[in-house]
Design a protein around this motif. Structure first.
Motif, PDB file in Angstrom:
ATOM      1  N   SER A 260     -61.019 -14.326 -86.251  1.00  0.00           N
ATOM      2  CA  SER A 260     -61.341 -13.714 -87.582  1.00  0.00           C
ATOM      3  C   SER A 260     -60.385 -12.651 -88.291  1.00  0.00           C
ATOM      4  O   SER A 260     -60.406 -12.486 -89.310  1.00  0.00           O
ATOM      5  CB  SER A 260     -62.665 -13.019 -86.910  1.00  0.00           C
ATOM      6  OG  SER A 260     -63.734 -13.514 -86.767  1.00  0.00           O
ATOM      7  N   ASP A 349     -66.790 -17.863 -91.953  1.00  0.00           N
ATOM      8  CA  ASP A 349     -66.470 -17.172 -90.263  1.00  0.00           C
ATOM      9  C   ASP A 349     -67.840 -17.543 -89.792  1.00  0.00           C
ATOM     10  O   ASP A 349     -68.704 -17.143 -90.324  1.00  0.00           O
ATOM     11  CB  ASP A 349     -66.008 -16.027 -90.439  1.00  0.00           C
ATOM     12  CG  ASP A 349     -65.434 -15.458 -89.029  1.00  0.00           C
ATOM     13  OD1 ASP A 349     -66.184 -16.030 -87.867  1.00  0.00           O
ATOM     14  OD2 ASP A 349     -64.741 -14.387 -88.946  1.00  0.00           O
ATOM     15  N   ASP A 351     -68.769 -16.178 -87.280  1.00  0.00           N
ATOM     16  CA  ASP A 351     -69.607 -14.873 -86.904  1.00  0.00           C
ATOM     17  C   ASP A 351     -70.480 -14.392 -87.961  1.00  0.00           C
ATOM     18  O   ASP A 351     -71.421 -13.580 -87.495  1.00  0.00           O
ATOM     19  CB  ASP A 351     -68.349 -13.662 -86.869  1.00  0.00           C
ATOM     20  CG  ASP A 351     -67.480 -13.970 -85.569  1.00  0.00           C
ATOM     21  OD1 ASP A 351     -67.784 -14.830 -84.930  1.00  0.00           O
ATOM     22  OD2 ASP A 351     -66.510 -13.080 -85.542  1.00  0.00           O
TER      23      ASP A 351
END
Ligand code: ADP
Ligand code: MG
Length: 565
Positions: A260, A349, A351
């Protein structure tokens, strides 16, 4: 002149605060002209606004320090920071409210065109805000005299005259920014969407600080041999680093190995960074857009049908409207809106993505038939986006290998170092078939530009004003920009508020698309300067920093009253 100002200050000393209003006007000093554009109503109100204009023959910057747009922005940024540093050293004048505050709108780690400083062949002009000093509600005349007659000349002397500045630092700023812009302009020619220089420092101090992480544990970036490329920069000369090619790139690797962090550096790479930031030569194509899930946001008649179809209750997904988007519908809308305004690179991403938007594996395909699942996952569109629309993707994905089938390049992060594992991933993909069916159709994604209506941009109640970096107050509404991750400066948010006001009064003709309207705004800015969008054009325009087209569009798209044809 300066003497007139002194006389006025003598006269109003000790009077009620309102008498400060008399100061508005223009005063000639020895080395500069002071414009007092706006005087605050009381010591607690927002600061008074002044401009200090130093003729270029006194400031004396060589033309070559600002003779192209890159250099000009760099020198302006440098001088803003230098004025900021001088202000920091001034003694403080205490008093009521904002008494004695002196402020210039210095940027953070990015170097962005801002209204705080203007440099041209005629002059150097700094735009400052000042808290005119008071005791209670009475004017502190001697305090005001110190600010105007003592501090301002010092600010000019130490902060704005070339002869008292560090010439080497000025050139460092100017040449670094020019190199950054040059590198960015070369990416496409080299078939790249991003570049990360060897030696770059990517991790940040903390989740709330954009400054570089320091200490012995920081691992400088080191490109893998197979992806290492060279650039010849105009000032710095040769530079090497990792080139990320056009197409679909995966960033894989174990948790906490720096995936990330790499993507975040790339998403900020649309901006230039100050020398010493560590990301000076992390450079990304200028129109890259970070895409994430953003449930709860509003969506106004967006064609999300390439990703979402057959919703319950026969909801039309070609003009999808909701006050409360889900994870997957918001992520789809974010992509379509990015394409509508123009982008050549999407950044995602795991996430911050909706899982059901990203993947649907073979087992789930067996259990839930395609006709029962409205979502065509991103994995089945990502290649097409590149082939048909020329839009590349960089995707952080540590959790699913299904994407090996669609990736052109796979980068593995291990202990904060990148490795090219493309071949390995391809072999694994051959050996272990996913057995999933490709979903969706092969029709290219074509987006019909939306045309804003006037009524959606009427401000009811109070005016447009940014509240903080992530919120713009728009009359009685608030535009929430928390998840617009490439908005990096509070003054960009300010500028977006002004731009929305500007287009509402000038360019919303119910015939032009969002993109056409924004093109007109940027043409005005290019020709007349950033100040043009301010309601105080011609005076201190407020604290503005140039946002990208993409972020202005993002704000419109999140305005709850926004309506299109
Ligand atoms: P991942 O996405 O792979 O789980 P992150 O990118 O979130 O990992 O990084 C995890 C932690 O490692 C973060 O606290 C980050 O600041 C730190 N980190 C990232 N890159 C580096 C580096 N090059 N050197 C030192 N620390 C780093
Ligand atoms: Mg992560």
């Amino acid at each position: 002149t300066k003497e007139d100002l002194k006389k006025k200050l003598d006269k109003i000393d000790g009077k009620g605060y309102k008498a400060y209003k008399d100061l508005e006007g223009e005063y000639e000093f020895e080395k500069f002209i002071l414009h007092i554009d706006h005087v605050q109503g009381d010591p607690f109100a927002s600061l008074s606004r002044i401009r200090i204009r130093v003729p270029q023959n006194i400031a004396d910057f060589e033309f070559s320090m600002y003779n192209n747009p890159s250099r000009q922005v760099a020198l302006e940024d440098f001088l803003t920071r230098s004025v900021f540093d001088v202000i920091k050293m001034l003694p403080s004048l205490k008093g009521t409210g904002h008494s004695g505050d002196i402020y210039i709108d210095k940027g953070g780690q990015q170097i962005i065109k801002r209204s705080a400083m203007v440099v041209n062949e005629d002059y150097v002009e700094a735009r400052l805000s000042i808290g005119l000093p008071a005791f209670g509600r009475r004017i502190n005349g001697s305090g005001a005299q110190r600010i105007f007659l003592e501090f301002l000349p010092q600010i000019v002397e130490k902060g704005l005259l070339k002869k008292h500045l560090n010439i080497q630092d000025i050139w460092l700023w100017v040449e670094t920014v020019e190199d950054q812009d040059y590198l960015r302009s070369q990416l496409k020619k080299r078939g790249l969407v991003a570049f990360v220089a060897d030696g770059a420092i990517l991790p940040r101090e903390s989740g709330i600080s954009d400054r570089p992480l320091k200490g012995g544990n920081v691992v400088p970036f080191e490109s893998p041999d197979s992806l290492r490329i060279k650039f010849q920069l105009p000032n710095r000369g040769e530079i090497t680093g990792m080139g990320i090619p056009e197409g679909v790139t995966l960033i894989v690797g174990g948790g906490y190995h720096g995936k990330s962090t790499l993507l975040q550096a790339i998403q900020k790479g649309v901006y230039n960074h100050i020398p010493g930031d560590g990301r000076e030569f992390v450079i990304t194509v200028a129109d890259a857009v970070k895409i994430r899930a953003e449930d709860g946001r509003r969506i106004e008649k967006v064609d999300i049908s390439p990703f979402i179809n057959n919703l319950p209750n026969n909801v039309d997904t070609t003009r999808f409207t909701t006050e409360n988007a889900s994870g997957s519908t918001s992520q789809a809308a974010n992509i379509i809106e990015a394409i509508e305004i123009g982008t050549s690179l999407l950044l995602l991403d795991e996430d911050t993505s909706a899982t059901n938007f990203m993947i649907r594996d073979a087992r789930m395909q067996k259990l839930i038939a395609k006709k029962e699942e409205p979502i065509t996952p991103f994995i089945d569109r990502v290649k097409q986006l590149y082939k048909d629309n020329g839009i590349s993707t960089i995707l952080v994905m540590g959790g699913s290998g299904d994407y090996f089938d669609v990736a052109n390049c796979v980068i593995k992060m291990h202990n904060y170092r990148p490795y090219d594992v493309t071949q390995e991933a391809k072999e694994i993909a051959k050996e272990f078939k996913t057995n999933r069916e490709v979903e969706g159709n092969n029709e290219p994604i074509v987006i019909k530009p939306r045309i804003p209506l006037k009524k959606g941009l009427e401000v009811k109640g109070k005016k447009i004003k940014s509240k903080d970096e992530d919120t713009i107050r728009f009359g009685y509404q608030e535009i929430e920009l928390d998840y617009v991750e490439q908005l990096v400066d509070k003054s960009q948010t300010n500028a977006i508020g002004e731009i929305i006001r500007y287009i509402a009064s000038k360019y919303v003709d119910e015939k032009s698309s969002i993109k056409e309207i924004l093109k007109k705004v940027y043409k005005d800015i290019y020709e007349k300067g950033l100040d043009v969008v301010s309601s105080f054009y011609g005076k201190h325009p407020g604290n503005l920093a140039l946002p990208r087209l993409q972020e202005v569009a993002a704000a419109l798209n999140r305005l709850r009253s926004f309506t299109v044809k």
